[in-house]
Design an enzyme around this catalytic site. Structure first.
Site, PDB file in Angstrom:
ATOM      1  N   ASP A  45      16.500 -41.906  35.897  1.00 53.96           N
ATOM      2  CA  ASP A  45      16.711 -40.538  36.144  1.00 53.96           C
ATOM      3  C   ASP A  45      16.352 -39.686  34.966  1.00 53.96           C
ATOM      4  O   ASP A  45      17.063 -39.721  33.868  1.00 53.96           O
ATOM      5  CB  ASP A  45      18.275 -40.553  36.447  1.00 53.96           C
ATOM      6  CG  ASP A  45      18.642 -40.963  37.848  1.00 53.96           C
ATOM      7  OD1 ASP A  45      18.032 -42.073  38.353  1.00 53.96           O
ATOM      8  OD2 ASP A  45      19.549 -40.374  38.604  1.00 53.96           O
ATOM      9  N   LYS A  50      16.039 -34.548  41.860  1.00 51.85           N
ATOM     10  CA  LYS A  50      17.308 -34.615  41.806  1.00 51.85           C
ATOM     11  C   LYS A  50      17.703 -33.396  41.600  1.00 51.85           C
ATOM     12  O   LYS A  50      17.003 -32.841  40.472  1.00 51.85           O
ATOM     13  CB  LYS A  50      17.719 -35.599  40.947  1.00 51.85           C
ATOM     14  CG  LYS A  50      19.136 -35.939  40.632  1.00 51.85           C
ATOM     15  CD  LYS A  50      19.331 -36.982  39.505  1.00 51.85           C
ATOM     16  CE  LYS A  50      20.835 -36.918  39.230  1.00 51.85           C
ATOM     17  NZ  LYS A  50      21.164 -37.979  38.104  1.00 51.85           N
ATOM     18  N   LYS A  72      17.795 -36.456  45.763  1.00 53.83           N
ATOM     19  CA  LYS A  72      19.307 -36.702  45.322  1.00 53.83           C
ATOM     20  C   LYS A  72      20.126 -35.538  44.785  1.00 53.83           C
ATOM     21  O   LYS A  72      19.656 -35.195  43.805  1.00 53.83           O
ATOM     22  CB  LYS A  72      19.113 -37.730  44.100  1.00 53.83           C
ATOM     23  CG  LYS A  72      20.546 -38.268  43.424  1.00 53.83           C
ATOM     24  CD  LYS A  72      20.064 -39.114  42.393  1.00 53.83           C
ATOM     25  CE  LYS A  72      21.589 -39.494  41.781  1.00 53.83           C
ATOM     26  NZ  LYS A  72      21.534 -40.564  40.695  1.00 53.83           N
TER      27      LYS A  72
END
Length: 324
Positions: A161, A224, A260
């Site tokens: 991430d 995300k 996400k």
């Protein structure tokens, strides 16, 4: 209820990326009020009750990136988190739901905790995700951010991430943002990459759309919302705009990118709201862990309480469902 597990990520699911095309978003217009109205009606137009609600909550568990990103993280805490990821529900709840096997979608930790997490989930099929690139601010020289990615991958992380440089978005420097994200994607190697946009720092929904499109063009496998450390984290209006960008990218390229939301989501109600968003905007294919994740930790405790009530008719104390 189905006992089938959600499909795991595989290298064949990668977003290959493409050259930067600013003409795909230069003239984009976002009606903020319309986006807010649409987001506000998502959870009022569709409701789920009883066994259907339980099924949606079980699916949410399959899609959770169970996360600990605290300054006082220890290997013991990570091992407890992993134990919860392997066995997210108590045995009597599993039996009441007719489930034999259930895990979270992944566990997410800092790079220095990856090795402990990999050891704790060995043989379970649960991937370990690691934040990297100077999380949460990302204000480090690029070569150090790339080195952190490589370190996490070397430790066994299967998902990374990353955080973007928000200044590139605020300055409209799309070429710099594209080059940065593409370099991070290369450093990830075989690990899937989720690009954290830190939407609470991007000021406008137009910027959110543009940053989403650049991150996908540069090869992000997921986009995300947040690090969880901004003043404003995942919201439904921001998520709606990111999902619309994702849909536009898929329509143009044929490549599927995951989504996400993360940060600020604490309840079973939140878990259902974001799943409804994905179903309404993207369809059932995006209700699987290979295309949808929920970045959360405390949310799992509330989901477990709701499922216990479904099985037993009463709520348990929150302390019975502690995570770490």
């Amino acid at each position: 209820m189905s006992q089938s597990a959600a499909p795991a990520l595989s290298n064949t699911d990668r977003n290959p990326g493409m050259p930067l095309r600013t003409d795909w978003f230069d003239q984009i217009a976002v009606n903020t009020q319309a986006a807010e109205r649409r987001a506000a009606t998502l959870t009022t137009r569709r409701t789920v009750k009883k066994e259907w609600q339980a099924a949606w909550l079980v699916n949410a568990i399959r899609c959770i990136d169970l996360t600990t990103l605290a300054g006082d993280d220890t290997e013991d805490r990570v091992r407890r988190l992993c134990a919860k990821a392997v066995r997210p529900l108590a045995d009597h709840i599993m039996a009441g739901l007719g489930l034999e096997h259930l895990t979270t979608g992944a566990v997410c930790v800092y790079p220095t905790m990856v090795a402990a997490a990999v050891k704790a989930v060995a043989g379970t099929g649960i991937p370990v995700a690691s934040v990297a690139t100077g999380f949460p601010a990302g204000l480090m020289p690029l070569d150090l951010r790339l080195a952190e990615i490589r370190y996490a991958v070397d430790q066994g992380a299967e998902e990374i991430d990353i955080v973007i440089t928000r200044a590139h978005v605020l300055d409209g420097n799309w070429a710099a943002l594209y080059d940065e994200v593409a370099a991070m994607r290369e450093a990830c190697g075989a690990a899937h990459m989720k690009a954290i946009l830190a939407t609470g720092d991007l000021q406008t929904l137009r910027n959110v759309y543009k940053a989403s499109m650049v991150a996908m063009q540069a090869g992000s496998d997921f986009i995300k919302t947040s690090t969880g450390k901004e003043g404003v984290n995942a919201t439904l209006p921001v998520s709606l705009i990111m999902v619309r960008a994702l849909r536009d990218y898929t329509d143009r390229t044929g490549d599927r990118v995951g989504f996400k939301p993360a940060g600020g989501m604490k309840t079973a109600k939140d878990a259902i709201a974001w799943q409804i968003l994905m179903k309404e905007e993207m369809g059932n294919d995006w209700l699987r862990s290979d295309l949808f994740r929920l970045g959360a930790s405390s949310m799992l405790g509330d989901i477990e309480r709701q499922l216990e009530r479904h099985i037993t008719g009463r709520y348990a104390a929150s302390s019975r469902h502690a995570i770490a």
